[in-house]
Every structure is written in structure tokens, then in C-alpha cells.
Design a protein around this motif. Sequence first.
Motif, PDB file in Angstrom:
ATOM      1  N   GLU A   1       0.827  -1.216   0.000  1.00 58.43           N
ATOM      2  CA  GLU A   1       0.000   0.000   0.000  1.00 58.43           C
ATOM      3  C   GLU A   1       0.860   1.266   0.000  1.00 58.43           C
ATOM      4  O   GLU A   1       0.476   2.287  -0.552  1.00 58.43           O
ATOM      5  CB  GLU A   1      -0.922   0.055   1.232  1.00 58.43           C
ATOM      6  N   SER A   2       2.022   1.176   0.630  1.00 55.39           N
ATOM      7  CA  SER A   2       2.818   2.400   0.777  1.00 55.39           C
ATOM      8  C   SER A   2       4.188   2.323   0.093  1.00 55.39           C
ATOM      9  O   SER A   2       4.954   3.267   0.164  1.00 55.39           O
ATOM     10  CB  SER A   2       3.003   2.701   2.269  1.00 55.39           C
ATOM     11  N   CYS A   3       4.483   1.215  -0.597  1.00 55.81           N
ATOM     12  CA  CYS A   3       5.822   1.112  -1.183  1.00 55.81           C
ATOM     13  C   CYS A   3       5.868   1.728  -2.578  1.00 55.81           C
ATOM     14  O   CYS A   3       4.831   2.047  -3.159  1.00 55.81           O
ATOM     15  CB  CYS A   3       6.278  -0.341  -1.244  1.00 55.81           C
ATOM     16  N   ASP A   4       7.079   1.868  -3.072  1.00 59.11           N
ATOM     17  CA  ASP A   4       7.260   2.387  -4.422  1.00 59.11           C
ATOM     18  C   ASP A   4       7.979   1.320  -5.255  1.00 59.11           C
ATOM     19  O   ASP A   4       8.928   1.605  -5.980  1.00 59.11           O
ATOM     20  CB  ASP A   4       8.096   3.689  -4.345  1.00 59.11           C
ATOM     21  N   ILE A   5       7.512   0.067  -5.106  1.00 52.70           N
ATOM     22  CA  ILE A   5       8.163  -1.080  -5.764  1.00 52.70           C
ATOM     23  C   ILE A   5       9.673  -1.009  -5.469  1.00 52.70           C
ATOM     24  O   ILE A   5      10.519  -1.145  -6.362  1.00 52.70           O
ATOM     25  CB  ILE A   5       7.875  -1.113  -7.298  1.00 52.70           C
ATOM     26  N   ASP A   6       9.969  -0.812  -4.200  1.00 60.25           N
ATOM     27  CA  ASP A   6      11.371  -0.644  -3.794  1.00 60.25           C
ATOM     28  C   ASP A   6      12.195  -1.913  -4.040  1.00 60.25           C
ATOM     29  O   ASP A   6      13.422  -1.841  -4.137  1.00 60.25           O
ATOM     30  CB  ASP A   6      11.439  -0.267  -2.313  1.00 60.25           C
ATOM     31  N   CYS A   7      11.529  -3.064  -4.143  1.00 53.83           N
ATOM     32  CA  CYS A   7      12.258  -4.320  -4.372  1.00 53.83           C
ATOM     33  C   CYS A   7      13.008  -4.290  -5.703  1.00 53.83           C
ATOM     34  O   CYS A   7      13.982  -5.022  -5.876  1.00 53.83           O
ATOM     35  CB  CYS A   7      11.298  -5.507  -4.318  1.00 53.83           C
ATOM     36  N   VAL A   8      12.596  -3.428  -6.627  1.00 53.03           N
ATOM     37  CA  VAL A   8      13.237  -3.414  -7.952  1.00 53.03           C
ATOM     38  C   VAL A   8      14.578  -2.654  -7.921  1.00 53.03           C
ATOM     39  O   VAL A   8      15.372  -2.724  -8.855  1.00 53.03           O
ATOM     40  CB  VAL A   8      12.268  -2.827  -9.013  1.00 53.03           C
ATOM     41  N   ARG A   9      14.827  -1.958  -6.803  1.00 49.38           N
ATOM     42  CA  ARG A   9      16.071  -1.169  -6.708  1.00 49.38           C
ATOM     43  C   ARG A   9      17.323  -2.026  -6.831  1.00 49.38           C
ATOM     44  O   ARG A   9      18.347  -1.581  -7.351  1.00 49.38           O
ATOM     45  CB  ARG A   9      16.123  -0.421  -5.363  1.00 49.38           C
ATOM     46  N   GLN A  10      17.221  -3.265  -6.321  1.00 52.93           N
ATOM     47  CA  GLN A  10      18.378  -4.160  -6.386  1.00 52.93           C
ATOM     48  C   GLN A  10      18.775  -4.410  -7.846  1.00 52.93           C
ATOM     49  O   GLN A  10      19.947  -4.381  -8.208  1.00 52.93           O
ATOM     50  CB  GLN A  10      18.018  -5.479  -5.699  1.00 52.93           C
ATOM     51  N   LEU A  11      17.770  -4.623  -8.680  1.00 56.35           N
ATOM     52  CA  LEU A  11      18.022  -4.809 -10.111  1.00 56.35           C
ATOM     53  C   LEU A  11      18.580  -3.517 -10.713  1.00 56.35           C
ATOM     54  O   LEU A  11      19.523  -3.540 -11.527  1.00 56.35           O
ATOM     55  CB  LEU A  11      16.724  -5.206 -10.827  1.00 56.35           C
ATOM     56  N   GLU A  12      18.014  -2.405 -10.295  1.00 56.60           N
ATOM     57  CA  GLU A  12      18.439  -1.103 -10.804  1.00 56.60           C
ATOM     58  C   GLU A  12      19.945  -0.892 -10.549  1.00 56.60           C
ATOM     59  O   GLU A  12      20.699  -0.532 -11.458  1.00 56.60           O
ATOM     60  CB  GLU A  12      17.625  -0.023 -10.075  1.00 56.60           C
TER      61      GLU A  12
END
Length: 404
Positions: free
Chosen positions: A156-167
Motif C-alpha cells: 500500500e505504501s511502497c514504491d516497488i522498492d524491491c526493484v532497486r536491487q536490479l536497478e
Amino acid sequence: MWLHTQDGRKVIDAISSWWVNLHGHANPRIAAAIAEQARKLEHVILAGFTQEAAEQLAVRLRKWVPAELKHMFFSDDGSTAVEVALKLAVQYFSNQGRAEKNEIVALAHGYHGDTAGAMAVSDDSPFTEPFRSMRYPVHRVHSAYCYRCPVGLKRESCDIDCVRQLETLLAERRSQIAAVIVEPLLQGAGGMIVHPVEFLQRVRALCTKHDVLMIADEVLTGFGRTGKMFACDLAGVSPDLMCVSKGITGGFMTMGVTLCTDRVEEAFRSEDRMHTFYHGHSYTGNALACAAANANLQIFDDEPVFDRIGMIARIHSERLAEMRKRHQVGDARQIGTMGAIELRTEDAGYLSAMRPKLYGFFLEHGVLLRPLGNVVYVLPPYVIAPEELHRVWDVIEEAVETLL
Ligand SMILES: Cc1ncc(COP(=O)(O)O)c(C=O)c1O
């Protein structure tokens, strides 16, 4: 929908026989198409030659896949479709004199098949454990497993932060990385994990930004499973390479197809014979499999397949809303025709002690379901009747009440 056992019982196939069957077992239209093809031509070498059924299938498939995916390479099953995609990605760069750009990135919880290359990109699991030595190194990054968020946030409150690792990884190693492979929106064998569409969109954008090919493994998700023909459609994403199999023949014959864009294909057009993609399987583009696939796609054209899919999705969502209220259910997730619950058990994961109990209970109650450890999912053929699908969910509810 029904399998008939030797001792005279009937079992409902609620997992489409490992996710391959779309329009029911022994579907007469597909059966007739195979029989007719067998009388004309069973198979011909697909190197230097072609045949009508394969040509027709290429035209038909192109109507459904993202428009950029104009070229296709036939193989035998989901694993070989993945092997082909990985090899094409690596050779794409080596044909352009960039052989050092050969590393692959894959997701945690991913599953891409059981052959050696597909096992390498699949995450560690009991399936891969004895074969560690055979798996080439791969970069492994977070998946968007919201229930067990890898970065400890709430959707509900994230910004798809899990994708940062790939970034970060792509920014650092863009000169070495050839491709990122993902199961778009739904990671199947890893536990029926449903991703937010934004995750896939961000993966696409990052691949483009860093000149890395995006491989969408649609082996499970293809042909309507997620509610659209392909999961990529749902996210409005077009990959550079796409793997399809399973449902392509409606569950009748084994076949894999790897599709790619003009840009990828052009790297293989060369006077230099070392730029050829030297990959072929004896039964590549088998005419009987092509005939089955053509008949399957004809059914999509002629019959209200997406209405059936919509009905399944509605019943899943109704029943999952009820399931979510149960204390034994940790998470309930759905995408299109896939509905799943993750149970609160003492031991999670594929080898959960609860799994054999659940499997046995379901079979005794006339339902074929193969829980992935503590995750019970329903993924039926599209011809399931509403009352049959309710029956499947009733049995699951009974199992949850009885066993947990
Ligand atoms: C996403 C995905 N990719 C690849 C495969 C491998 O397909 P096959 O079993 O046909 O080799 C599977 C099989 O379950 C799959 O789910």
C-alpha cells in the motif's frame, strides 16, 4: 475436466495437468486437427524446409503476441524455449563483437524449467539442489513477493522498492549483462507469487535504459491464464524475447516457441556463418504439434474463451475473499484464472510436511490439486463449469478446516 481412474472414480483436473490443458481433455476439435494433419504430413525437418502447419501457426501467433515480436524459433517444450531465449540473448551480443556481455539476471523464487540452462536461471530449490555443479552463475535479484516482502515494506505504501536491487546491478554491470529473465506477473512453481504490474513495467524500463534484453518467460502465463492472452499485455509491456509453451497446443502436444524482435533477429543475419544460431531439435516445429496449436488458436477465435476465463476469475475472487478471513490462511492471491492461498503452517516451502497431507486429502475427495508446499492453488482448464469450480473450493475449505 474429469479424469477416470482404474478403480472407477472420477477426479477433477483442477491444475490443467501441470498448467497445459485449456479447453478440456480430449477436446474434439484439437483431436480432429491432429488426426487430419497426421494423414497429410506427420513431420518434416524444419531446417532448410518448412511446412504449412508451421507457417500457419507463425501467422496466427503473430496476431496475438506483442506486435514487436515478429520472429519465432520453434522447439520442444517450456525448458527448451527458455534455453533458446538465453542462448539467443548471449549470441545477440557476441555477434556484435560484445562477447563479454554474456551474464544473466534472474529473480528470486523463479522457475524456468529442468534442463541445465533453465535450472541455472531458476532459483535454488529442492529441484536444483543435487545439480549445483551444473548450474552456471547467475545474478539473483529480489522478486515482488509482497506477502513476504524482501525489503520489509507494505504494498500500500511502497514504491516497488524491491526493484532497486536490479536497478543498482544493471547500473554497475550493464557492460557484462546480456539479459534479465522474468516470469511476468506470476511466478508459478516458486509458489504462485503474483507481482504488481508496476514491477514488470519497471523491469522493462530498466532493461531498455541499460541496453539489456528482457526475456519474458510466458510458459505458464501465456494463452489466457492471467486474464489476457499474455501477462505482458496486462502490464502493457513488450519484451525483447518471449518464451511460450504449455497451453500453446491446448495441452495436446509438446511444443515450445521463442519469439523475438526485429532488432534481435537482425543480429543473426550475416554473411558470417559463425553468426548463425546453431540450435535445433529433431522434432522442432513438429507438424502434429503445429496442427494442435492452430486448432487451439482457432478455438480462441470461435468460442467465448475469454468469457469462460472471466467466470473463473470471478469465482476465484469470491472464494478467495472468504478464504482470506480464515485464520489458517496467511495470504490469498489471484491473477486471472490462478487462485492461490498460502497457508500458515509450521514449515513453509516446497517440502512442507503439510503438502503430502493436503495432496492426499484432495485426491480422496476427487480433486487433483498439487500444492506447492504450503501454497494451494487452483488453475483449471477454461471449460470448468461454475459448480465444478465451487466444488474444488469447497474441498479446499474442508481440507483447511480438517488438516490445520
Ligand atoms: C515459467 C515456466 N518456464 C518454463 C517451464 C518449463 O516447461 P517444461 O516443463 O515444458 O519444460 C515451466 C514449467 O512449469 C514454467 O512454469
